[in-house]
Design a protein around this motif. Sequence first.
Motif, PDB file in Angstrom:
ATOM      1  N   LYS A 154       0.939  -1.112  -0.019  1.00  0.00           N
ATOM      2  CA  LYS A 154       0.176  -0.109  -0.079  1.00  0.00           C
ATOM      3  C   LYS A 154       1.001   1.200  -0.007  1.00  0.00           C
ATOM      4  O   LYS A 154       1.994   1.042   0.048  1.00  0.00           O
ATOM      5  N   PHE A 155       0.096   2.396  -0.035  1.00  0.00           N
ATOM      6  CA  PHE A 155       1.181   3.656  -0.252  1.00  0.00           C
ATOM      7  C   PHE A 155       0.758   4.569   1.021  1.00  0.00           C
ATOM      8  O   PHE A 155       0.812   5.963   0.890  1.00  0.00           O
ATOM      9  N   ASP A 156      -0.012   4.092   1.873  1.00  0.00           N
ATOM     10  CA  ASP A 156      -0.427   4.847   3.164  1.00  0.00           C
ATOM     11  C   ASP A 156       0.855   5.051   3.784  1.00  0.00           C
ATOM     12  O   ASP A 156       2.016   4.317   4.318  1.00  0.00           O
ATOM     13  N   LEU A 157       0.927   6.457   4.416  1.00  0.00           N
ATOM     14  CA  LEU A 157       1.780   6.802   5.504  1.00  0.00           C
ATOM     15  C   LEU A 157       1.527   5.979   6.915  1.00  0.00           C
ATOM     16  O   LEU A 157       0.423   5.650   7.081  1.00  0.00           O
ATOM     17  N   PRO A 158       2.799   5.392   7.550  1.00  0.00           N
ATOM     18  CA  PRO A 158       2.401   4.772   8.774  1.00  0.00           C
ATOM     19  C   PRO A 158       1.756   5.709   9.979  1.00  0.00           C
ATOM     20  O   PRO A 158       2.022   6.849   9.907  1.00  0.00           O
ATOM     21  N   ASN A 159       0.708   5.211  10.657  1.00  0.00           N
ATOM     22  CA  ASN A 159       0.285   5.914  11.650  1.00  0.00           C
ATOM     23  C   ASN A 159       1.411   5.833  12.925  1.00  0.00           C
ATOM     24  O   ASN A 159       1.208   6.652  13.703  1.00  0.00           O
ATOM     25  N   ASP A 160       2.129   4.716  13.057  1.00  0.00           N
ATOM     26  CA  ASP A 160       3.119   4.594  14.002  1.00  0.00           C
ATOM     27  C   ASP A 160       4.576   4.306  13.316  1.00  0.00           C
ATOM     28  O   ASP A 160       4.735   3.553  12.806  1.00  0.00           O
ATOM     29  N   TRP A 161       5.272   5.375  13.367  1.00  0.00           N
ATOM     30  CA  TRP A 161       6.562   5.179  12.570  1.00  0.00           C
ATOM     31  C   TRP A 161       7.494   4.256  13.428  1.00  0.00           C
ATOM     32  O   TRP A 161       8.517   3.686  12.932  1.00  0.00           O
ATOM     33  N   LEU A 162       7.131   3.795  14.593  1.00  0.00           N
ATOM     34  CA  LEU A 162       7.807   2.770  15.133  1.00  0.00           C
ATOM     35  C   LEU A 162       7.475   1.324  14.755  1.00  0.00           C
ATOM     36  O   LEU A 162       8.046   0.278  15.084  1.00  0.00           O
ATOM     37  N   ASN A 163       6.561   1.340  13.814  1.00  0.00           N
ATOM     38  CA  ASN A 163       6.001   0.153  13.282  1.00  0.00           C
ATOM     39  C   ASN A 163       5.920   0.232  11.738  1.00  0.00           C
ATOM     40  O   ASN A 163       4.916  -0.182  11.204  1.00  0.00           O
ATOM     41  N   PHE A 164       6.973   0.616  11.026  1.00  0.00           N
ATOM     42  CA  PHE A 164       6.983   1.009   9.818  1.00  0.00           C
ATOM     43  C   PHE A 164       7.337   0.009   8.797  1.00  0.00           C
ATOM     44  O   PHE A 164       8.328  -0.798   9.215  1.00  0.00           O
ATOM     45  N   ARG A 165       6.860  -0.221   7.776  1.00  0.00           N
ATOM     46  CA  ARG A 165       6.940  -1.343   6.906  1.00  0.00           C
ATOM     47  C   ARG A 165       7.026  -0.665   5.396  1.00  0.00           C
ATOM     48  O   ARG A 165       6.524   0.317   5.398  1.00  0.00           O
ATOM     49  N   VAL A 166       7.944  -1.384   4.573  1.00  0.00           N
ATOM     50  CA  VAL A 166       8.232  -0.963   3.231  1.00  0.00           C
ATOM     51  C   VAL A 166       6.894  -1.410   2.633  1.00  0.00           C
ATOM     52  O   VAL A 166       5.922  -2.218   2.912  1.00  0.00           O
ATOM     53  N   THR A 167       6.528  -0.785   1.145  1.00  0.00           N
ATOM     54  CA  THR A 167       5.498  -0.986   0.217  1.00  0.00           C
ATOM     55  C   THR A 167       5.963  -2.578  -0.134  1.00  0.00           C
ATOM     56  O   THR A 167       4.827  -3.325  -0.410  1.00  0.00           O
ATOM     57  N   CYS A 168       6.886  -2.703  -0.814  1.00  0.00           N
ATOM     58  CA  CYS A 168       7.302  -3.960  -1.244  1.00  0.00           C
ATOM     59  C   CYS A 168       8.807  -4.287  -1.355  1.00  0.00           C
ATOM     60  O   CYS A 168       9.384  -3.148  -1.432  1.00  0.00           O
ATOM     61  N   HIS A 169       9.245  -5.318  -1.550  1.00  0.00           N
ATOM     62  CA  HIS A 169      10.486  -5.907  -1.672  1.00  0.00           C
ATOM     63  C   HIS A 169      10.779  -5.649  -3.245  1.00  0.00           C
ATOM     64  O   HIS A 169       9.683  -5.625  -4.140  1.00  0.00           O
ATOM     65  N   HIS A 170      11.927  -5.551  -3.751  1.00  0.00           N
ATOM     66  CA  HIS A 170      12.225  -4.939  -5.306  1.00  0.00           C
ATOM     67  C   HIS A 170      11.904  -6.366  -5.938  1.00  0.00           C
ATOM     68  O   HIS A 170      11.688  -6.268  -7.162  1.00  0.00           O
ATOM     69  N   LYS A 171      11.931  -7.538  -5.480  1.00  0.00           N
ATOM     70  CA  LYS A 171      11.640  -8.785  -6.255  1.00  0.00           C
ATOM     71  C   LYS A 171       9.869  -9.041  -6.202  1.00  0.00           C
ATOM     72  O   LYS A 171       9.573  -9.994  -6.773  1.00  0.00           O
ATOM     73  N   HIS A 172       9.132  -8.195  -5.747  1.00  0.00           N
ATOM     74  CA  HIS A 172       7.751  -8.445  -5.582  1.00  0.00           C
ATOM     75  C   HIS A 172       7.404  -8.627  -7.060  1.00  0.00           C
ATOM     76  O   HIS A 172       7.626  -7.763  -8.096  1.00  0.00           O
ATOM     77  N   PRO A 173       6.621  -9.498  -7.459  1.00  0.00           N
ATOM     78  CA  PRO A 173       6.053  -9.611  -8.850  1.00  0.00           C
ATOM     79  C   PRO A 173       5.253  -8.720  -9.341  1.00  0.00           C
ATOM     80  O   PRO A 173       5.206  -8.475 -10.619  1.00  0.00           O
ATOM     81  N   GLU A 174       4.906  -7.828  -8.614  1.00  0.00           N
ATOM     82  CA  GLU A 174       3.974  -6.731  -9.220  1.00  0.00           C
ATOM     83  C   GLU A 174       4.631  -5.445  -9.140  1.00  0.00           C
ATOM     84  O   GLU A 174       3.975  -4.255  -8.817  1.00  0.00           O
ATOM     85  N   LEU A 175       5.903  -5.383  -8.786  1.00  0.00           N
ATOM     86  CA  LEU A 175       6.453  -4.140  -8.475  1.00  0.00           C
ATOM     87  C   LEU A 175       6.136  -2.940  -9.560  1.00  0.00           C
ATOM     88  O   LEU A 175       5.641  -1.954  -9.262  1.00  0.00           O
ATOM     89  N   MET A 176       6.397  -3.378 -10.988  1.00  0.00           N
ATOM     90  CA  MET A 176       6.112  -2.313 -11.888  1.00  0.00           C
ATOM     91  C   MET A 176       4.521  -1.944 -12.056  1.00  0.00           C
ATOM     92  O   MET A 176       4.128  -0.943 -12.164  1.00  0.00           O
ATOM     93  N   GLU A 177       3.661  -2.811 -11.819  1.00  0.00           N
ATOM     94  CA  GLU A 177       2.383  -2.506 -11.514  1.00  0.00           C
ATOM     95  C   GLU A 177       1.959  -1.523 -10.428  1.00  0.00           C
ATOM     96  O   GLU A 177       1.092  -0.666 -10.607  1.00  0.00           O
ATOM     97  N   LEU A 178       2.592  -1.786  -9.294  1.00  0.00           N
ATOM     98  CA  LEU A 178       2.618  -0.997  -8.171  1.00  0.00           C
ATOM     99  C   LEU A 178       2.983   0.539  -8.640  1.00  0.00           C
ATOM    100  O   LEU A 178       2.524   1.409  -8.057  1.00  0.00           O
ATOM    101  N   ALA A 179       4.202   0.529  -9.325  1.00  0.00           N
ATOM    102  CA  ALA A 179       4.792   1.637  -9.447  1.00  0.00           C
ATOM    103  C   ALA A 179       3.968   2.553 -10.607  1.00  0.00           C
ATOM    104  O   ALA A 179       3.757   3.873 -10.403  1.00  0.00           O
ATOM    105  N   LYS A 180       3.258   1.933 -11.257  1.00  0.00           N
ATOM    106  CA  LYS A 180       2.403   2.475 -12.326  1.00  0.00           C
ATOM    107  C   LYS A 180       1.217   3.112 -11.742  1.00  0.00           C
ATOM    108  O   LYS A 180       0.864   4.310 -11.738  1.00  0.00           O
ATOM    109  N   LYS A 181       0.808   2.433 -10.675  1.00  0.00           N
ATOM    110  CA  LYS A 181      -0.596   3.007  -9.772  1.00  0.00           C
ATOM    111  C   LYS A 181      -0.104   4.093  -9.120  1.00  0.00           C
ATOM    112  O   LYS A 181      -0.805   5.003  -8.785  1.00  0.00           O
TER     113      LYS A 181
END
Length: 272
Positions: A154-181
Motif C-alpha cells: 500500500k501507499f499509506d503513511l504509517p500511523n506509528d513510525w515505530l511500526n513502519f514497513r516498506v511497500t514492497c521488496h524489489h523482487k515483488h512480482p507486481e513491482l512495476m504494476e504498483l509503480a504505475k499505480k
Amino acid sequence: MKQIFMRYPGGKDRALTFSYDDAPEADIRFMEILKKNGLKGTFFVNGGRFAKEGTPSRCGKPPHRTMTRSEAIALYRDSGMEVAAHGYTHAFLDQLPGHEIFQEIHADRLALEENFGCLVRGMGCPYGDMNELSMDVVRAYGLAYYRQTGNTEKFDLPNDWLNFRVTCHHKHPELMELAKKFAEKPVRYAPTMFCVGGHTWEFDTKDTWYIMEDFAAYMANRPEIWYATILEICEYTKAFRQLVYSADMRTIYNPTCHTLYYQIGDSKVCGI
C-alpha cells in the motif's frame, strides 16, 4: 468547511524512498543508479560488521561481501542519502536481554555517527524478529522511526513510525504494476508514499540489476513526486501533525522550523 490534506514540500502529493540493508559492496552500484535518476534512499548499516581493510573486492561477483569501513565512508558520507542503524552486530534482538538490546542500538549509533558525520535517528529491525521486550526497548530509546519486516503493498503513511514497513521488496512480482499505480493514479486526498526495500547483493546473486534500473528510470523526473529519505518523510509528517488550528479552521499556526504544505479541498495548495 473544506477538508485540509497534508502535502509534501513544494505541494507534491507523493513521496518515493528506498530501504536497503547491511552495507554490501553492491550498494556502490545501487548508489550510482539512485544518483543518476535523482532518487534518494536510506541505508541500514551495522557499525560492527565492516569487512577487514584490505579484503579483496567481490563487487559484482557473488557471494557478496560487506564493505570495509573506509569503503562505506567513501560511499555514504556526504552522499545526500540517509544512514540508519541496523544493530551493531546484526543480532537477533528477540533473543537478548534488555540491556543488550539497548547496547546493540546504542553502539551502532555511536559508530555510525562517528564514521559518517550525521545524526542517526532511524533503525531497521535485523532479521525481523521482535518480541514485547525488544519493542519496549526500541520505544524507550527514542528513535524517530523503526522499520519492521514485511510488505504493506500500500501507499499509506504509517500511523506509528515505530511500526513502519516498506511497500514492497524489489523482487515483488507486481513491482512495476504498483509503480504505475503510484505514479499515474491521481491523489485526491491524503498524500502517498512508496518505499521499496531489500538487499542490493540480491541483484548480483540473481543477476537482476535491470529490475532496479527500469524502476528507477520509470520513477525519475516526475514533478509530483518528492524524492526523499525515510527520515525526511518521517520528520516532515511529524512536523505537520504539530500544526495548531483555530476552532473554525481559518487560522493555522506552525510551531515547527519546517515550511509545511497543505491542500484545501480539491485545488488550492498553501504553504505555512
